[in-house]
Scaffold this motif. Structure first.
Motif, mmCIF file in Angstrom:
data_model
loop_
_atom_site.group_PDB
_atom_site.id
_atom_site.type_symbol
_atom_site.label_atom_id
_atom_site.label_comp_id
_atom_site.label_asym_id
_atom_site.label_seq_id
_atom_site.Cartn_x
_atom_site.Cartn_y
_atom_site.Cartn_z
ATOM 1 N N ALA A 1 24.400 41.943 18.439
ATOM 2 C CA ALA A 1 25.174 40.702 18.378
ATOM 3 C C ALA A 1 26.565 40.902 18.980
ATOM 4 N N GLY A 2 27.151 42.085 18.744
ATOM 5 C CA GLY A 2 28.458 42.376 19.320
ATOM 6 C C GLY A 2 28.424 42.386 20.836
ATOM 7 N N ILE A 3 27.374 42.977 21.404
ATOM 8 C CA ILE A 3 27.216 42.984 22.856
ATOM 9 C C ILE A 3 27.069 41.555 23.375
ATOM 10 N N ALA A 4 26.267 40.753 22.674
ATOM 11 C CA ALA A 4 26.038 39.370 23.094
ATOM 12 C C ALA A 4 27.326 38.558 23.044
ATOM 13 N N ARG A 5 28.122 38.750 21.994
ATOM 14 C CA ARG A 5 29.390 38.019 21.906
ATOM 15 C C ARG A 5 30.325 38.417 23.039
ATOM 16 N N GLY A 6 30.304 39.699 23.387
ATOM 17 C CA GLY A 6 31.123 40.145 24.509
ATOM 18 C C GLY A 6 30.721 39.478 25.803
ATOM 19 N N LEU A 7 29.409 39.320 26.039
ATOM 20 C CA LEU A 7 28.935 38.654 27.241
ATOM 21 C C LEU A 7 29.331 37.187 27.245
ATOM 22 N N GLN A 8 29.210 36.542 26.062
ATOM 23 C CA GLN A 8 29.617 35.138 25.970
ATOM 24 C C GLN A 8 31.100 34.990 26.275
ATOM 25 N N ASN A 9 31.905 35.882 25.707
ATOM 26 C CA ASN A 9 33.344 35.814 25.948
ATOM 27 C C ASN A 9 33.668 36.032 27.418
ATOM 28 N N ASP A 10 32.934 36.960 28.061
ATOM 29 C CA ASP A 10 33.132 37.200 29.488
ATOM 30 C C ASP A 10 32.815 35.943 30.292
ATOM 31 N N HIS A 11 31.718 35.267 29.897
ATOM 32 C CA HIS A 11 31.294 34.048 30.609
ATOM 33 C C HIS A 11 32.342 32.950 30.436
ATOM 34 N N LEU A 12 32.811 32.759 29.195
ATOM 35 C CA LEU A 12 33.808 31.724 28.943
ATOM 36 C C LEU A 12 35.123 32.041 29.647
ATOM 37 N N LEU A 13 35.491 33.327 29.693
ATOM 38 C CA LEU A 13 36.711 33.716 30.393
ATOM 39 C C LEU A 13 36.605 33.390 31.873
ATOM 40 N N ALA A 14 35.437 33.656 32.466
ATOM 41 C CA ALA A 14 35.240 33.369 33.891
ATOM 42 C C ALA A 14 35.368 31.871 34.167
ATOM 43 N N ILE A 15 34.823 31.036 33.276
ATOM 44 C CA ILE A 15 34.945 29.585 33.433
ATOM 45 C C ILE A 15 36.406 29.174 33.325
ATOM 46 N N GLY A 16 37.108 29.735 32.342
ATOM 47 C CA GLY A 16 38.526 29.420 32.176
ATOM 48 C C GLY A 16 39.355 29.812 33.378
ATOM 49 N N ARG A 17 39.073 30.989 33.919
ATOM 50 C CA ARG A 17 39.820 31.451 35.098
ATOM 51 C C ARG A 17 39.575 30.530 36.298
ATOM 52 N N GLU A 18 38.343 30.047 36.433
ATOM 53 C CA GLU A 18 38.054 29.132 37.534
ATOM 54 C C GLU A 18 38.893 27.862 37.395
ATOM 55 N N GLY A 19 38.994 27.346 36.168
ATOM 56 C CA GLY A 19 39.845 26.176 35.948
ATOM 57 C C GLY A 19 41.301 26.451 36.282
ATOM 58 N N GLU A 20 41.787 27.616 35.895
ATOM 59 C CA GLU A 20 43.174 27.966 36.183
ATOM 60 C C GLU A 20 43.426 28.060 37.687
ATOM 61 N N ARG A 21 42.471 28.636 38.421
ATOM 62 C CA ARG A 21 42.621 28.730 39.878
ATOM 63 C C ARG A 21 42.661 27.330 40.506
ATOM 64 N N LEU A 22 41.816 26.443 40.004
ATOM 65 C CA LEU A 22 41.801 25.074 40.522
ATOM 66 C C LEU A 22 43.125 24.369 40.237
ATOM 67 N N THR A 23 43.692 24.597 39.059
ATOM 68 C CA THR A 23 44.986 23.997 38.728
ATOM 69 C C THR A 23 46.084 24.526 39.645
ATOM 70 N N LEU A 24 46.078 25.816 39.916
ATOM 71 C CA LEU A 24 47.077 26.388 40.822
ATOM 72 C C LEU A 24 47.017 25.724 42.194
ATOM 73 N N ALA A 25 45.797 25.548 42.717
ATOM 74 C CA ALA A 25 45.639 24.917 44.029
ATOM 75 C C ALA A 25 46.055 23.449 43.979
ATOM 76 N N HIS A 26 45.658 22.752 42.916
ATOM 77 C CA HIS A 26 45.997 21.336 42.778
ATOM 78 C C HIS A 26 47.512 21.140 42.699
ATOM 79 N N GLU A 27 48.178 21.970 41.912
ATOM 80 C CA GLU A 27 49.620 21.815 41.735
ATOM 81 C C GLU A 27 50.388 22.124 43.016
ATOM 82 N N GLU A 28 49.932 23.107 43.766
ATOM 83 C CA GLU A 28 50.616 23.397 45.039
ATOM 84 C C GLU A 28 50.440 22.233 46.010
ATOM 85 N N ALA A 29 49.229 21.636 46.019
ATOM 86 C CA ALA A 29 49.006 20.482 46.887
ATOM 87 C C ALA A 29 49.833 19.279 46.429
ATOM 88 N N ARG A 30 50.022 19.135 45.114
ATOM 89 C CA ARG A 30 50.752 17.977 44.563
ATOM 90 C C ARG A 30 52.259 18.088 44.767
#
Length: 285
Positions: A140-169
């Motif tokens: 279960a600990g390994i699985a939670r780590g994978l879930q956290n990795d997946h959620l972190l990757a999604i969050g980072r993608e959102g942050e990258r999109l915000t950086l690009a959006h704000e520079e364009a704005r």
């Protein structure tokens, strides 16, 4: 993906036993021994190679690695299978592993039949003694780590999109605060507009679930937002080919924030993206 089964596990054990007694080169193994432990030598070799059970000595012969020795030195068949499962999960990260956060029965119901039988023969599907409980807690600990990795990757993608959006704005690169520290309570620091250099802090939330997704906001994040002079939330819908953005103001978010009552105090809140559906639209190019 390597599909483990009791037969393949037994062939792997047999191969380790063979190589402990008689080192062989890869051609000697694959050409000279059609079968190992009741299965093809190719299958047994593929398993051992994927699990990092093999090394090559100076003579170019296969020998058992430290990981392989752990399997070979197990004091019984059940113990060997448990060791094999450890190595399988660590090296293969199978899709069914994510079910481990929901408990043993979820894994046994959703994993392939061959894997389920390995769990059974390893004594991991029966009475939960301390060793069995420890195994499932580890899984279960390994699985939670994978879930956290997946959620972190999604969050980072959102942050990258915000950086690009704000520079364009604004025409000015924003600062990626979250990459330096996750203690500030927001993710990106931008400015109000191209002609207004007042700082604008942005908390970024992203989801691949479309309007079925949700944002999770902690009390700390909300209290930091209240203290900021200018603060907004960027919600990214990543379910589309072209991500969509909703920019949510403090007033728009506030109606979804709980309040303390009696002796209780809130620590986190989940707000569905659907609550802001009318705000979603294309981001700036």
């Amino acid at each position: 993906m390597l599909l483990l089964s009791p037969g393949l596990a037994q062939a792997g054990i047999a191969l380790l036993d063979l190589l402990q007694r008689r080192p062989l080169s890869v051609p000697e193994l694959l050409s000279g021994l059609p079968k190992v432990g009741g299965m093809s030598s190719t299958a047994a070799f593929s398993l051992a190679e994927a699990m990092a059970w093999l090394d090559i000595n100076e003579a170019g012969q296969l020998q058992v690695s430290a990981a392989g020795l752990k399997v070979h030195s197990a004091d019984c068949y059940e113990a060997a299978l448990r060791c094999i499962l450890f190595h399988y999960v660590e090296t293969q990260r199978p899709d069914w592993l994510q079910n481990a956060v929901y408990g043993r029965s979820r894994v046994l119901n959703f994993c392939p039949v061959g894997i389920r039988q390995v769990f059974v023969e390893a004594g991991l599907a029966g009475a939960p003694d301390d060793e069995v409980v420890n195994f499932w807690d580890w899984l279960a600990g390994i699985a939670r780590g994978l879930q956290n990795d997946h959620l972190l990757a999604i969050g980072r993608e959102g942050e990258r999109l915000t950086l690009a959006h704000e520079e364009a704005r604004t025409g000015t690169p924003a600062r990626w605060i979250a990459i330096e520290s996750n203690q500030d309570g927001y993710d990106v620091l931008s400015i109000r507009a191209a002609d207004d250099r007042a700082f604008l802090s942005i908390e970024v939330k992203a989801s691949q679930g479309g309007m079925g997704g949700a944002l999770h906001l902690t009390r700390h994040e909300w209290e930091i937002a209240l203290d900021r002079p200018l603060h907004v939330f960027h919600l990214w819908d990543l379910s589309c080919a072209l991500p969509r953005l909703a920019t949510v103001t403090m007033d728009e978010m506030a109606v979804h924030i709980p309040t303390d009552a009696g002796a209780g105090g809130w620590e986190g809140v989940e707000v569905p993206f659907k609550a802001f559906e009318s705000l979603f639209g294309p981001a700036l190019p």
